[in-house]
Design a protein around this motif. Sequence first.
Motif, PDB file in Angstrom:
ATOM      1  N   ALA A   1      53.272  49.377  34.259  1.00 23.17           N
ATOM      2  CA  ALA A   1      53.692  47.956  33.726  1.00 23.17           C
ATOM      3  C   ALA A   1      53.335  47.015  35.046  1.00 23.17           C
ATOM      4  O   ALA A   1      53.726  47.242  36.001  1.00 23.17           O
ATOM      5  CB  ALA A   1      55.307  47.965  33.319  1.00 23.17           C
ATOM      6  N   GLY A   2      52.941  45.698  34.462  1.00 26.74           N
ATOM      7  CA  GLY A   2      52.872  44.788  35.442  1.00 26.74           C
ATOM      8  C   GLY A   2      51.212  44.597  36.031  1.00 26.74           C
ATOM      9  O   GLY A   2      50.997  43.742  36.769  1.00 26.74           O
TER      10      GLY A   2
ATOM     11  N   PRO B   1      52.940  36.379  36.208  1.00 22.72           N
ATOM     12  CA  PRO B   1      54.219  36.851  37.166  1.00 22.72           C
ATOM     13  C   PRO B   1      53.841  37.238  38.558  1.00 22.72           C
ATOM     14  O   PRO B   1      54.720  37.340  39.373  1.00 22.72           O
ATOM     15  CB  PRO B   1      54.682  38.092  36.176  1.00 22.72           C
ATOM     16  N   CYS B   2      52.570  37.598  38.859  1.00 21.85           N
ATOM     17  CA  CYS B   2      52.233  38.029  40.086  1.00 21.85           C
ATOM     18  C   CYS B   2      51.800  36.743  41.049  1.00 21.85           C
ATOM     19  O   CYS B   2      51.006  37.035  41.774  1.00 21.85           O
ATOM     20  CB  CYS B   2      51.157  39.205  39.948  1.00 21.85           C
ATOM     21  N   LYS B   3      51.975  35.512  40.430  1.00 16.45           N
ATOM     22  CA  LYS B   3      51.245  34.588  41.142  1.00 16.45           C
ATOM     23  C   LYS B   3      51.430  34.516  42.683  1.00 16.45           C
ATOM     24  O   LYS B   3      52.617  34.673  43.056  1.00 16.45           O
ATOM     25  CB  LYS B   3      51.671  33.079  40.536  1.00 16.45           C
ATOM     26  N   GLY B   4      50.570  34.353  43.425  1.00 20.82           N
ATOM     27  CA  GLY B   4      50.757  34.373  44.840  1.00 20.82           C
ATOM     28  C   GLY B   4      50.418  35.671  45.402  1.00 20.82           C
ATOM     29  O   GLY B   4      50.191  35.698  46.658  1.00 20.82           O
ATOM     30  N   HIS B   5      50.334  36.730  44.576  1.00 22.15           N
ATOM     31  CA  HIS B   5      50.096  38.062  45.253  1.00 22.15           C
ATOM     32  C   HIS B   5      48.710  38.179  45.842  1.00 22.15           C
ATOM     33  O   HIS B   5      47.891  37.592  45.058  1.00 22.15           O
ATOM     34  CB  HIS B   5      50.160  39.168  44.065  1.00 22.15           C
ATOM     35  N   GLN B   6      48.381  38.672  46.965  1.00 20.55           N
ATOM     36  CA  GLN B   6      47.277  38.589  47.644  1.00 20.55           C
ATOM     37  C   GLN B   6      46.609  40.231  47.935  1.00 20.55           C
ATOM     38  O   GLN B   6      47.582  40.999  48.301  1.00 20.55           O
ATOM     39  CB  GLN B   6      47.105  37.894  48.910  1.00 20.55           C
ATOM     40  N   TYR B   7      45.404  40.397  47.522  1.00 20.59           N
ATOM     41  CA  TYR B   7      45.036  41.846  48.294  1.00 20.59           C
ATOM     42  C   TYR B   7      43.618  41.816  48.282  1.00 20.59           C
ATOM     43  O   TYR B   7      42.981  40.728  47.931  1.00 20.59           O
ATOM     44  CB  TYR B   7      45.302  42.861  47.067  1.00 20.59           C
ATOM     45  N   GLN B   8      42.951  42.650  49.274  1.00 17.21           N
ATOM     46  CA  GLN B   8      41.578  42.780  49.350  1.00 17.21           C
ATOM     47  C   GLN B   8      40.664  43.924  48.707  1.00 17.21           C
ATOM     48  O   GLN B   8      41.563  45.020  48.463  1.00 17.21           O
ATOM     49  CB  GLN B   8      41.470  42.850  50.783  1.00 17.21           C
ATOM     50  N   THR B   9      39.597  43.607  48.028  1.00  8.54           N
ATOM     51  CA  THR B   9      39.080  44.952  47.412  1.00  8.54           C
ATOM     52  C   THR B   9      38.523  46.028  48.776  1.00  8.54           C
ATOM     53  O   THR B   9      37.855  45.379  49.767  1.00  8.54           O
ATOM     54  CB  THR B   9      37.907  44.499  46.818  1.00  8.54           C
ATOM     55  N   LYS B  10      39.018  46.885  48.658  1.00 12.16           N
ATOM     56  CA  LYS B  10      38.829  48.177  49.751  1.00 12.16           C
ATOM     57  C   LYS B  10      38.084  49.121  49.313  1.00 12.16           C
ATOM     58  O   LYS B  10      37.441  50.067  49.941  1.00 12.16           O
ATOM     59  CB  LYS B  10      40.171  48.535  50.165  1.00 12.16           C
ATOM     60  N   ALA B  11      37.769  49.449  47.916  1.00 15.54           N
ATOM     61  CA  ALA B  11      36.998  50.532  47.373  1.00 15.54           C
ATOM     62  C   ALA B  11      36.184  49.938  46.513  1.00 15.54           C
ATOM     63  O   ALA B  11      36.716  49.555  45.427  1.00 15.54           O
ATOM     64  CB  ALA B  11      37.988  51.804  47.139  1.00 15.54           C
ATOM     65  N   LEU B  12      35.141  50.539  46.286  1.00 12.07           N
ATOM     66  CA  LEU B  12      34.008  50.064  45.146  1.00 12.07           C
ATOM     67  C   LEU B  12      33.184  51.253  44.608  1.00 12.07           C
ATOM     68  O   LEU B  12      32.823  51.848  45.245  1.00 12.07           O
ATOM     69  CB  LEU B  12      33.129  48.950  45.552  1.00 12.07           C
ATOM     70  N   ILE B  13      33.295  51.712  43.087  1.00 13.33           N
ATOM     71  CA  ILE B  13      32.756  52.500  42.368  1.00 13.33           C
ATOM     72  C   ILE B  13      31.614  51.818  41.604  1.00 13.33           C
ATOM     73  O   ILE B  13      32.235  50.932  40.638  1.00 13.33           O
ATOM     74  CB  ILE B  13      33.478  53.525  41.489  1.00 13.33           C
ATOM     75  N   VAL B  14      30.353  52.135  41.771  1.00 16.64           N
ATOM     76  CA  VAL B  14      29.501  51.461  40.947  1.00 16.64           C
ATOM     77  C   VAL B  14      29.012  52.356  40.274  1.00 16.64           C
ATOM     78  O   VAL B  14      28.306  53.500  40.776  1.00 16.64           O
ATOM     79  CB  VAL B  14      28.250  50.559  41.922  1.00 16.64           C
ATOM     80  N   THR B  15      28.650  52.212  38.895  1.00 18.20           N
ATOM     81  CA  THR B  15      28.250  53.085  38.000  1.00 18.20           C
ATOM     82  C   THR B  15      26.856  52.483  37.269  1.00 18.20           C
ATOM     83  O   THR B  15      27.160  51.354  36.567  1.00 18.20           O
ATOM     84  CB  THR B  15      29.133  53.469  36.966  1.00 18.20           C
ATOM     85  N   HIS B  16      25.701  52.981  37.426  1.00 19.06           N
ATOM     86  CA  HIS B  16      24.574  52.658  36.686  1.00 19.06           C
ATOM     87  C   HIS B  16      24.349  51.161  36.976  1.00 19.06           C
ATOM     88  O   HIS B  16      24.137  50.365  35.902  1.00 19.06           O
ATOM     89  CB  HIS B  16      24.309  52.866  35.476  1.00 19.06           C
ATOM     90  N   GLY B  17      24.602  50.739  38.277  1.00 16.33           N
ATOM     91  CA  GLY B  17      24.449  49.280  38.557  1.00 16.33           C
ATOM     92  C   GLY B  17      23.792  48.909  39.605  1.00 16.33           C
ATOM     93  O   GLY B  17      24.013  49.909  40.521  1.00 16.33           O
ATOM     94  N   ASN B  18      23.000  47.774  40.074  1.00 22.79           N
ATOM     95  CA  ASN B  18      22.553  47.722  41.259  1.00 22.79           C
ATOM     96  C   ASN B  18      22.709  46.239  41.849  1.00 22.79           C
ATOM     97  O   ASN B  18      21.605  45.375  41.806  1.00 22.79           O
ATOM     98  CB  ASN B  18      21.032  47.950  40.996  1.00 22.79           C
ATOM     99  N   PRO B  19      23.934  45.745  42.006  1.00 22.95           N
ATOM    100  CA  PRO B  19      24.143  44.450  42.084  1.00 22.95           C
ATOM    101  C   PRO B  19      23.552  43.565  43.355  1.00 22.95           C
ATOM    102  O   PRO B  19      23.274  42.656  43.194  1.00 22.95           O
ATOM    103  CB  PRO B  19      25.704  44.498  42.527  1.00 22.95           C
TER     104      PRO B  19
END
Length: 738
Positions: free
Chosen positions: A379-380, A417-435
């Motif tokens: 939830a959330g 409801p989570c307005k203002g919440h901040q976080y950083q992307t720390k892990a990335l899983i890429v599946t069949h993609g080449n961004p």
Amino acid sequence: MSLATREDDPLGEGAALVATLCYMCSSECGLLVSEKAGKVRIKGNPAHPVNRGKICPKIKSALSLLYSPSRILSPKKRVGARGEGKFIDISWQQAFRDIATKLEAVREQYCSEALTMLFGEKPDHDVAYWFAFLYGTPNILDHNSLCDTSKRLAYKSVFGEGQERPLPDLQRPAWTNLGYREKHDCRLLILVGENPAEAIRYFWFWQGICEAKRQGMTLVVVDPYQTKTAKLADLWLPIRPGTDVCLLLYLLKNVVDSGAYDREFVDVHVSDFTNMQHELSVPVLDAGLTRYSLEWVAHMTGLEQQYLQRLSALVCTENPLLISVGKNGVAHQYSGFCTTRLAAIITALSGSLDVPGGLLLRDPPRYKSLSNSSDLLRAGQADKHKDYSGRFPLASHGVVSTIPSEILDGVTIMEGPCKGHQYQTKALIVTHGNPLLTAPDSAQWRKAMTARSGDGYQLSLLVVNDSVLHDTALYADYLLPMRHFLERQGVTEQESAIPLTGLRQMAVTPPATTRSPLEIYQGLAQAFDSSDGFAPLLALTGDDDWCDRTLGKAGETAELRMQGGVQARPIRYRKFTTQGFATPTTKVELYPHGAKTLAEQAYYRNEASCYAQASSKARFRLITGRVLGHVHSLTPLLDGASASPYVWLNNVDAQAKGIKTGDLVKLDVEGKASLIARAKVSLVLRQGVVRALYGWGSALSSTPHNYNINELIDSRHLHPISGNAVFGAVWVTINKLI
Ligand code: SF4
């Protein structure tokens, strides 16, 4: 295993044929595949309604991928710096354990939404959604925001939920609720920035166009370049890129003013029609001309008045009509959302919606994709999605282009409801993609993947799950060997005017060291210290089980297999008479999302001032297009089959700059980046435009002057509501390299 040739064709040796689907592009053509003594042969399935036995040259690269020297055949761990491409082989057990340990650490030290999962290609991988949601991240997204999100969102806003991709009724023969139809009904097809003769997408679409044209349909192509499709057109309009929206506003005004609309349909099924009539009738000055007038549209689009009048006459008299906008040509412009919306509105008003030869609304999907399982999230957690509650609340399937900034600078939740919440992307899983190659601003991706933090990287984990090595994979901490599409199973609702459910069967024996998507995500889940949270994923008993869940009934996958892997249903016309439209008003919406005008300022860019400014600074508008061989991360492997890519410019522009075909030229985006390519002088490209190809430029390629056009694209150029990358709004200077 070796590549079969005609001489040692295993089909002649009694090899069994497996009916499956191609996934070198989203046409998903029907294939017949045989394998014997390690030899594989592919041909088109004559019984499949999408391609009726035909296949395109791109499918050849499916075999070269299968046997590629770059094929990833065992799990690998990085031993050098990111980008160096130095790996050692490890066991599956170690790979799962290492990755699970790092994901647990990310969740403990930061938060579960710090994991982002990205797909280049999604089919057959839907179980990954269960993994993401059960881990606790809402941030799982596909490549749509690099493709046609603006277009899909526009159709949905006009026709409602489930109508992101209405399709042209140009597939014949077909069973319909009006009986068997062999002849085509469409009278006028306007392709706006779409090139189905070359950018092969739907065989049935291009075949249908050719047949319908033979039966009397008029074909109009609106494109700054005379593509192969445009060469066959009755009328080619070399428009200024990005101004299609003005053309459609002009056509809409003429349809309404001349009364060339279906009054009965409008009375019952269209909301706000009188508001629209009023808006179109109020004279507004724009660039000193009356908006929507012939003079205004000629000024904005750079098209001659006589051709504009001819097109308008066709739109007001020919019926049914279709206006099909290009996924990339138009959706990649700032005004792509508005342009598609207007195309949808004109089609509907003209009485061409969901009728024979018109634009077909989609049937309700037969199945529930596992990706629609966000109820598995705690939830959330859904409110912490980086895009839906972030900068792009109307984004469809998430926004890819902002991932580098979310690694470097973080996410701020701006709504809910989570307005203002901040976080950083720390892990990335890429599946069949080449961004690194396919998303805007490749330099920004490299920066995000290599930015340091203390002894490690700011992005603490990068996993790439793919069948071959590519540019993004060079940066991975772990590489997981994914099965080729011919080696795995999946079900799909196909992009076909005839509603089709298809089964991708395992047609080729996979190398023993590779794993299916289900095996990968179950293996990863089991490696967590406590795998209890993944119970629904671990309860799946095999590929047939998850395909059955998608199809909604136990035994359905086996049934589909028995039917040759494809189930066709009749086309149903005028569905709206019984089911209405899934919009807030249950009608066709002319002013969705609280829009006050047809070309809402927030989604629309007045290009006239951009062109005026560009001409004073000798800048050219850059347009890009797909190449036949391009399919996301697989492009490098197709190099051998294609010549070195050029950039095209008009002969008058070339003469003024002293550029000849074959010269090396430098393209610059002011203050951003530059690249070098060979020039080709063109007689059929609009002046003031440079045309380049998209999808090239791999660091692994040996093709000379093999540019990556995305080095020039600014990742901040995103559509304000959809987050679609605006690849089409780039201005460049071009000069001969001395
Ligand atoms: S058009 Fe697409 S799906 Fe069909 S054979 Fe070619 S690559 Fe495969």
